[in-house]
Write an enzyme that holds these catalytic residues in place. Structure first.
Site, mmCIF file in Angstrom:
data_model
loop_
_atom_site.group_PDB
_atom_site.id
_atom_site.type_symbol
_atom_site.label_atom_id
_atom_site.label_comp_id
_atom_site.label_asym_id
_atom_site.label_seq_id
_atom_site.Cartn_x
_atom_site.Cartn_y
_atom_site.Cartn_z
ATOM 1 N N GLY A 18 28.332 -32.507 1.829
ATOM 2 C CA GLY A 18 29.295 -31.667 1.130
ATOM 3 C C GLY A 18 28.737 -31.164 -0.183
ATOM 4 O O GLY A 18 28.408 -31.948 -1.073
ATOM 5 N N HIS A 52 25.352 -17.014 -35.357
ATOM 6 C CA HIS A 52 23.944 -17.002 -34.929
ATOM 7 C C HIS A 52 23.201 -18.154 -35.588
ATOM 8 O O HIS A 52 23.390 -18.412 -36.762
ATOM 9 C CB HIS A 52 23.300 -15.672 -35.342
ATOM 10 C CG HIS A 52 21.823 -15.625 -35.056
ATOM 11 N ND1 HIS A 52 21.317 -15.360 -33.808
ATOM 12 C CD2 HIS A 52 20.753 -15.815 -35.881
ATOM 13 C CE1 HIS A 52 19.996 -15.375 -33.863
ATOM 14 N NE2 HIS A 52 19.631 -15.658 -35.116
#
Length: 458
Positions: free
Chosen positions: A205, A437
């Protein structure tokens, strides 16, 4: 006949005993069957709204599958195994040299168990704080307003409630001809408690759980093979992102020391005696509810994994809050199209909204904006730049339709997108929002710029 008193614990309900059966001293406004993410959140929210509330949980510890044998212990092992993998394979690149690195599996499991224990006790503390009555035992319906509970102490209790919420979650889906013994053939529960690192692990799975547990043992030294009956891993994932995420393989016969059966989950309603009160279910065993989480039986509600919708802990929590708000006469709302999904591998994959395949099916004209983490300064600085952000937006209005992220911390980055979709934002809205940033989240901004115009850094 005289009734014996039962000592009252602070924050918990007083019960009276009669001929071996205990009865609540008066009716509850809300009774919650199940103490998992949906159930315990519903119980706390109900109490916060001033409703007299009792929560019944058979496990003896709160938090359900997620906290005890699911989301939380798996994330603990994912983090610990990732640290080991980094120490063994990446530290030298950063100028950190180690003579040797070894796995102390008992200590790793101990850390996981400590985290689980602290969190389950924390929920009990929240119950006391909010005056939620907590009954430990297995509940079943006597009537739409009565639940009989076989307590873990060996007694029997009848709990009455004006409104009863079924929040019993889900169980491991079995496969024909395979018997899970939790030693050699294991479910996710057994995979979280292996006593040694298996030499060869086969995962049946390729869904969220299988990939995550495969990652844990693969990092610790197992040779892991994932077997998927369908054509794709994680079928809900955007196709383009899946191609970057999915390794291929040929059909072959496999030998394994441990097999993890991870073929999905099914609603858990065994022993509730829903048929006694006439609660309707579908062919998959899911309880049918309306938009207010009400079943066809007045006063009986259902939330979480036992009803249709994503089988996710955070979806169950939202169900619980909304359901209780309706019961309290307020308005609640859960949009299943805006429930984020995360695969906690490395890199992680997170998504919200429509995939490109779904957008095409709708016949909507759309734009696609993408930005790779190879062009993100923070990702390059930390030497972890595998991944991409992909945004889908309606061509005419620029309204965001879906966002898909593959990145080391995609599960954290996705929530900016969830909020954007919740409020109908455009890709330009994200693109014109200042992002700090250097951060990984700048990749989301750049992908948004690429959607409605052009990115700067590529």
């Amino acid at each position: 006949m005289a009734m014996a008193s039962i000592a009252r614990r602070k924050g918990f309900h007083l019960f009276r005993s009669h001929q071996g059966i205990r009865f609540g001293s008066d009716d509850n406004d809300v009774v919650v069957l199940g103490g998992g993410p949906g159930g315990y959140v519903a119980a706390i929210k109900a109490a916060q709204l001033g409703l007299k509330t009792t929560c019944i949980e058979k496990r003896g510890t709160l938090g359900g599958t997620c906290l005890n044998v699911g989301c939380i212990p798996s994330k603990a092992l994912l983090h610990s195994s990732h640290m080991y993998h980094e120490a063994k394979h990446s530290f030298a690149n950063h100028g950190i040299k180690l003579a040797s690195v070894e796995v102390d599996l008992p200590a790793m499991m101990g850390q996981k168990d400590k985290a689980v224990g602290n969190l389950t006790k924390g929920i009990e503390g929240l119950f006391k704080k909010n005056k939620v009555n907590y009954v430990k035992g297995y509940g079943k319906f006597l009537s739409p307003s009565e639940v009989s509970v076989d307590t873990l102490e060996g007694g029997s209790t009848i709990v009455k409630g004006k409104n009863i919420i079924i929040a019993t979650g889900s169980d491991v889906k079995s496969l024909p001809g395979i018997t899970i013994d939790e030693e050699r053939i294991v479910s996710s529960t057994g995979a979280l408690a292996l006593k040694e690192v298996p030499k060869r692990l086969v995962v049946i799975g390729a869904g969220y759980i299988g990939l995550e547990m495969g990652s844990v043992w693969g990092r610790l030294g197992s040779e892991v093979t994932v077997v998927e009956f369908g054509p794709d891993i994680v079928p809900t994932m955007d196709g383009e992102v899946r191609k970057q995420f999915q390794p291929g393989g040929d059909q072959t016969s496999l030998e394994a020391d441990v097999v993890l059966v991870s073929a999905g989950r099914v609603p858990f309603t065994a022993g509730l005696e829903l048929d006694k009160i006439g609660v309707q279910t579908d062919k998959a065993g899911r309880i049918l509810v309306n938009e207010r989480f009400a079943t066809n039986v007045p006063g009986v509600y259902a939330i979480g994994d036992v009803i249709p919708g994503p089988m996710l802990a955070h979806k169950a929590e939202e169900d619980g809050v909304a359901c209780v708000e309706y019961i309290a006469g307020k308005e609640g709302h859960v949009d299943y199209d805006l429930v984020p999904g995360v695969v906690y591998t490395h890199p992680e994959v997170a998504s919200v909204g429509k995939t490109e395949e779904q957008v095409k099916t709708l016949g909507v004209d759309y734009r696609v904006g993408k930005f790779p983490f190879l062009a993100n300064s923070r990702a390059k600085a930390i030497d972890d730049a595998e991944g991409v952000v992909k945004i889908l937006a309606e061509k005419e209005t620029d309204k965001i339709l879906g966002v898909h992220i593959m990145a080391p911390n995609a599960g954290e980055l996705i929530h900016e997108a969830v909020l954007a979709l919740q409020y109908g934002a455009s890709s330009e809205d994200i693109a014109r929002t200042c992002h700090a940033h250097p951060t990984m989240s700048e990749a989301v901004k750049e992908a948004a710029m690429a959607t409605y115009d052009k990115p700067i850094h590529i």
